[in-house]
Design a protein around this motif. Structure first.
Motif: not given
Length: 474
Positions: A403-429
Motif C-alpha cells: 500500500a505504501r509503495k502504491i501511494i508513493l507512486e501515485n502522489e509521492g510522500e504527500e500521499g502519506f498525509k492521506h492514508l485514511d483516504e487511501y484505506s477508504d474505497s469510497s474516496t478518489e484516493r
C-alpha cells in the motif's frame, strides 16, 4: 511471532510439554527450545534450529535426553531460547514472545552502570531474552523485575520463567496484545499461547491472564503476583491471520471470526457481486479459506478450491531466508485443479495483502492454468504501518508494504498525509489505490475489508483491539 507452552505437574511433564510446544509450530520458523526441571538433575535445556526441519523432528529424541515434572518451551521466530540464567534470583530458565524495539538504548543503559556484559552473537547482536533477563534481575524479586522490564521495553513481552525449584511464573504483556491461557487437569497446570494446545492434552480451561497479570504456578495452585491492568489492546491480526483456526482469544474463536468476516465482506459488496459473473469463490490457503467460506455462503456463489497447497514436504512457504527461494517454493506448492480454473472467473479471498510478492505469483499461476479472470479480496484493510509491537513481518521498512509503495507512486510522500483516504474505497484516493494494484497484479477487481468490518467480526469493543497496522492508532 513465536509461541510458548509450560507445564507444572505432579508427574513427568515431557509428553505434554513436547506436544504443547509442537502445537505452536505455525507461529515460528527459526528456533525451538525446551527447559525442564527435575528434582535430582535440576534445570536442563535444549535448543534446535527448525528452519529446515520441524520441531517434532528435531526434538524426537528428547524423551531420552531430558526428564522432569515442570518445564517451559517455545517456538521462536527470533533468537534462541529458553535462556538459562544465573543471577541474584538464583538459576532460572526464561523465554518470551514479543519484540524489544529499544534494545540498543536498554543495552547501553545497562552496561553504563552494571559493569556487566552480554554474550554477543554474530554481528554483535544480543539475544533479546538475555536482555529481558538483565532487566528483570535489576529488581529484588521476579514480580518487580518483570514489571520493570515490561515498563522499560518499547514493544511487547509476554514471559515464562522456570525457577530452580520447578515453580513457573507466567506474565502477559502490559496491554495484552498477546494471549496467555492456563489449563488445569488432575495433575497440575499448563500455560499456553494457544488454548487448544492444552485442551488436546486433556486440560480444561482454567484462566486467561489479563493485561500485565503475573501468576506463579505449581502443580497444586495458581497464585496471582500482579493484578491485571484495565487497558487492553489485543492484536486484531491474530484472528485475521496468525491464530490457529481452533484457538480462541478473549472468548472469540478464530475460525468463527474468519467466517463472519467473509460474510460481512460479501454483504458489503452485494450490489457489485450481483453484476459480476463469478463462477467460484476460493480462499488463498490456508488462513484465507475460512474467510472465503463465509464470503461464499453469504453471496451464494459456490465455494471451490481451484488449487491445492502441497504441504507434506513444504509446510511453510516462508521457510527459506531468501525471498526468491520463498517465492519459488510458494509457487511449486500450488497444484492446480484444471476443471475449476480453465475459462473460469474466480474470486479469491486472502487473509491480508502485505508486500504482495507471493500473491503476484499466485495470480500468474492461475492465469497460466487458464483462468478467465481473477478477482481478489483482502480480509483486512490495507496495511499502512509496520507493526512495532510484534515481529509478525520480515519487512524491514514500511516502504516494503504494498500500500505504501502504491501511494508513493501515485502522489509521492504527500500521499502519506492521506492514508485514511487511501484505506477508504469510497474516496478518489481509495479508488486509485485499488485500481493501481489491479493493474500491477492483473486483478479483475480488488477490495479490502473495512476496519469496521474486522472489528464487527471479532465482536470485542474497538478500544480493546490493537489496529495499529491499519490505522496507526496505538
Amino acid at each position: 511471532m513465536g509461541g510458548f507452552f509450560a507445564v507444572a505437574s505432579k508427574k513427568d511433564c515431557m509428553t505434554d510439554l513436547f506436544f504443547g510446544v509442537d502445537y505452536h509450530s505455525h507461529l515460528g520458523t527459526r528456533r525451538g527450545g525446551l527447559a525442564v526441571y527435575d528434582s535430582e538433575i535440576g534445570l536442563q535445556r535444549k535448543i534446535h534450529k527448525i528452519e529446515n526441519s520441524p520441531f517434532r523432528t528435531k526434538f524426537e529424541h528428547i524423551f531420552e535426553e531430558m526428564s522432569g515434572t515442570s518445564g517451559i518451551g517455545c517456538i521462536s521466530d527470533t533468537d534462541p531460547q529458553p535462556m538459562l540464567i544465573r543471577s541474584n534470583h538464583g538459576t532460572y530458565a526464561i523465554c518470551m514472545i514479543g519484540i524489544i524495539n529499544n534494545y540498543k538504548e536498554l543495552i547501553e543503559q545497562y552496561l553504563s552502570f552494571s559493569g556487566g556484559h552480554f554474550d554477543a552473537m554474530t554481528g554483535g547482536r544480543i539475544n533479546s531474552t538475555e536482555l529481558l533477563a538483565a532487566l528483570i534481575d535489576q529488581k529484588s524479586n521476579f514480580t518487580d523485575g518483570i514489571r520493570f522490564a515490561q515498563q522499560s521495553i518499547e514493544g511487547t513481552a509476554s514471559i515464562l520463567i522456570l525457577k530452580e525449584d520447578g515453580t513457573i511464573i507466567a506474565a502477559r504483556d502490559l496491554v495484552g496484545r498477546l494471549p496467555v491461557c492456563i489449563g488445569k487437569n488432575e495433575d497440575g497446570f499448563a500455560v499456553s499461547f494457544e488454548d487448544f494446545a492444552y485442551q488436546k492434552l486433556g486440560y480444561e480451561d482454567y484462566l486467561e491472564l489479563g493485561p500485565g497479570e503475573i501468576v506463579e504456578i505449581t502443580p497444586d495452585k495458581v497464585t496471582q503476583l500482579n493484578k491485571p491492568g484495565k487497558k487492553m489492546r489485543i492484536c486484531s491480526f491474530l484472528w485475521t491471520y496468525y491464530g490457529y483456526p481452533t484457538a480462541s482469544y478473549e472468548g472469540v474463536n478464530v475460525e468463527a471470526m474468519r467466517c463472519r468476516n467473509g460474510m460481512i465482506m460479501a454483504e458489503n459488496e452485494k450490489e457489485q457481486l450481483e453484476k459480476a459473473d463469478i463462477d467460484y469463490v476460493g480462499g488463498v490457503p490456508d488462513s484465507g479459506t475460512p474467510h472465503a467460506i463465509g464470503f461464499a455462503n453469504k453471496s451464494g456463489i459456490p465455494f471451490a478450491r481451484a488449487f491445492i497447497k502441497y504441504t507434506p514436504t513444504w509446510a511453510r512457504s516462508f521457510m527459506p531466508v531468501n525471498q526468491t527461494d520463498r517465492n519459488k517454493i510458494a509457487k511449486m506448492k500450488q497444484i492446480p485443479v484444471f476443471e475449476l480454473i480453465k475459462n473460469k472467473n474466480l474470486l479469491f479471498v486472502d487473509d491480508s495483502i502485505v508486500r504482495g510478492t507471493q500473491l503476484r505469483e499466485t495470480v500468474e499461476f492461475l492465469y497460466e492454468n487458464g483462468a478467465a479472470s481473477v478477482h481478489m479480496r483482502s480480509a483486512c484493510p490495507p496495511i499502512m504501518y509496520g507493526c512495532k509491537y510484534l515481529n509478525f513481518s520480515r519487512a524491514t521498512s514500511e516502504m516494503e508494504l504494498l500500500a505504501r509503495k502504491i501511494i508513493l507512486e501515485n502522489e509521492g510522500e504527500e500521499g502519506f498525509k492521506h492514508l485514511d483516504e487511501y484505506s477508504d474505497s469510497s474516496t478518489e484516493r481509495g479508488k486509485a489505490l485499488r485500481r493501481m494494484i489491479c493493474e500491477k497484479f492483473h486483478f479483475a477487481s480488488l477490495e479490502f475489508q473495512s476496519l469496521e468490518g474486522v472489528i464487527k467480526s471479532i465482536g470485542l469493543p474497538e478500544e480493546n483491539l490493537c489496529t495499529y497496522c491499519w490505522n496507526g492508532k496505538e
